[in-house]
Design a protein around this motif. Structure first.
Motif, PDB file in Angstrom:
ATOM      1  N   ASN A 108       0.830  -1.191   0.000  1.00 12.55           N
ATOM      2  CA  ASN A 108       0.000   0.000   0.000  1.00 12.55           C
ATOM      3  C   ASN A 108       0.873   1.252   0.000  1.00 12.55           C
ATOM      4  OD1 ASN A 108      -2.181   1.849   1.427  1.00 12.55           O
ATOM      5  ND2 ASN A 108      -3.103   0.039   0.522  1.00 12.55           N
ATOM      6  N   LYS A 110       1.547   5.563  -1.406  1.00  9.25           N
ATOM      7  CA  LYS A 110       0.840   6.799  -1.759  1.00  9.25           C
ATOM      8  C   LYS A 110       1.544   7.497  -2.929  1.00  9.25           C
ATOM      9  CE  LYS A 110      -1.158   8.204   2.669  1.00  9.25           C
ATOM     10  NZ  LYS A 110      -0.855   6.979   3.454  1.00  9.25           N
ATOM     11  N   VAL A 132      -2.433   1.289  -4.744  1.00 10.44           N
ATOM     12  CA  VAL A 132      -1.889   2.630  -4.543  1.00 10.44           C
ATOM     13  C   VAL A 132      -3.016   3.589  -4.145  1.00 10.44           C
ATOM     14  CG1 VAL A 132      -0.692   4.565  -5.632  1.00 10.44           C
ATOM     15  CG2 VAL A 132      -0.076   2.224  -6.224  1.00 10.44           C
ATOM     16  N   GLU A 133      -2.716   4.400  -3.146  1.00  7.36           N
ATOM     17  CA  GLU A 133      -3.653   5.457  -2.767  1.00  7.36           C
ATOM     18  C   GLU A 133      -3.184   6.714  -3.500  1.00  7.36           C
ATOM     19  OE1 GLU A 133      -4.597   7.211   1.475  1.00  7.36           O
ATOM     20  OE2 GLU A 133      -3.885   5.137   1.536  1.00  7.36           O
ATOM     21  N   TYR A 135      -3.408  10.655  -4.736  1.00  8.37           N
ATOM     22  CA  TYR A 135      -3.913  11.998  -4.434  1.00  8.37           C
ATOM     23  C   TYR A 135      -3.655  12.870  -5.654  1.00  8.37           C
ATOM     24  CZ  TYR A 135      -4.077  10.500   0.420  1.00  8.37           C
ATOM     25  OH  TYR A 135      -4.373   9.816   1.564  1.00  8.37           O
ATOM     26  N   ASN A 158      -9.756   4.522  -4.799  1.00  9.08           N
ATOM     27  CA  ASN A 158      -8.419   4.729  -4.237  1.00  9.08           C
ATOM     28  C   ASN A 158      -7.781   6.026  -4.721  1.00  9.08           C
ATOM     29  OD1 ASN A 158      -8.382   3.522  -6.818  1.00  9.08           O
ATOM     30  ND2 ASN A 158      -6.310   2.731  -6.536  1.00  9.08           N
ATOM     31  N   LEU A 175       0.834  14.330   4.921  1.00  6.65           N
ATOM     32  CA  LEU A 175       1.047  13.210   3.999  1.00  6.65           C
ATOM     33  C   LEU A 175       2.483  13.171   3.504  1.00  6.65           C
ATOM     34  CD1 LEU A 175      -2.163  13.697   1.826  1.00  6.65           C
ATOM     35  CD2 LEU A 175      -1.694  11.730   3.309  1.00  6.65           C
ATOM     36  N   PHE A 177       4.737  10.948   0.394  1.00  9.55           N
ATOM     37  CA  PHE A 177       4.457  10.130  -0.783  1.00  9.55           C
ATOM     38  C   PHE A 177       5.656   9.283  -1.211  1.00  9.55           C
ATOM     39  CE2 PHE A 177       1.748  13.844  -0.829  1.00  9.55           C
ATOM     40  CZ  PHE A 177       0.492  13.261  -1.023  1.00  9.55           C
TER      41      PHE A 177
END
Ligand code: GLN
Length: 277
Positions: A108, A110, A132-133, A135, A158, A175, A177
């Motif tokens: 998992n 980002k 994958v999350e 943004y 996601n 956050l 990444f």
């Protein structure tokens, strides 16, 4: 009443676009247009066709008329106010997907996309890498709206989008990444007037104009990204074909390692990437 072939004849110079627009208005396949040229169309279809073809002949992009564009095998909804996804950008996306599969399979992580437009980059990565999350951030409202429409269209959960000026959009979220990717505006301001009418008069300038030398966003993002990337995180950009060396040097100057340039299918510099140490 007018027949299909007659409508097509009126706009010979935009023959393929005429076929695409007619098949959309009649809600049929393109092959139908070739096969049934003798068929009559209603006055309403005729009027709409003429209206759209007049726009098209003035340079209005066909993708905004059709309200869609394929990218990475996905049919993106589009409208005025977001950059039309380009095939060139698939170079970056394919690299990122391959990188994730090689390095982070089943893990998992980002990823952040800066300047989302229609969501072409962020939604493709989210679609092909479900662990994958993703943004996405953008300074304008329309891209946020359009990207969310596409997120629903592709049934993705996601990915999420935030509005703001670069990293300000993420303020308060705490956050970091594994990957930061961007196709920022990279055309030098004075070169915009030299672009094709379809681009310079109808696509959003805010998605094209990269400042005096076209490199403003590479400088800003490269510096600011260091706060938001994990150690060993990947920073990856699409670039203009003649910006390889300069963007390479920006990453090196900011301390990135393994900096490299990828070429597109025409053999031109198209992507610069580096790893945060
Ligand atoms: N590739 C686009 C063009 O040449 C520019 C996109 C951008 O500035 N990111 O029209």
């Amino acid at each position: 009443m007018v027949i299909i072939d007659e409508l097509r004849r009126r706009y010979k110079d935009f023959s393929l676009d005429g076929i695409l627009i007619l098949s959309k208005l009649l809600n049929v396949d393109k092959s139908h247009i070739y096969t049934y040229g003798e068929k009559e169309v209603s006055k309403e279809v005729e009027n709409k066709f003429i209206y759209l073809m007049e726009k098209r002949t003035k340079g209005y992009p066909i993708q905004y008329i059709l309200k869609e564009r394929e990218f990475m095998g996905l049919e993106f909804y589009l409208e005025d106010g977001v950059l039309v996804p380009r095939p060139d950008t698939e170079i970056l996306v394919e690299y990122v997907i391959d990188y994730i599969n090689r390095r982070y399979k089943g893990i998992n992580i980002k990823a952040l996309d800066i300047g989302i437009g229609s969501g072409a980059i962020s939604l493709s990565v989210a679609n092909y890498c479900k662990d994958v999350e993703v943004y996405g951030i953008d300074i304008e409202d329309i891209p946020i709206k359009v990207a969310n429409i596409n997120k629903e269209k592709f049934n993705l959960t996601n990915v999420s989008f935030y509005k703001g000026d670069l990293f300000q959009a993420l303020e308060g979220l705490d956050l970091k990444f594994h990957i930061i990717m961007s196709n920022p505006p990279y055309i030098a301001s004075e070169k915009i007037e030299g672009l094709h009418t379809t681009v310079k008069d109808f696509e959003p300038r805010v998605a094209l104009d990269g400042g005096v030398d076209g490199l403003d966003f590479y400088r800003r993002i490269t510096v600011e990204s260091k706060k938001y990337l994990k150690d060993n995180g990947l920073l990856i950009y699409e670039i203009g074909f003649d910006q390889g060396e300069e963007v390479y040097n920006i990453l090196v100057k900011e301390g990135f390692s393994n900096v490299s340039i990828l070429k597109d299918l025409q053999g031109l510099d198209r992507v610069v990437l580096g790893i945060k140490k």
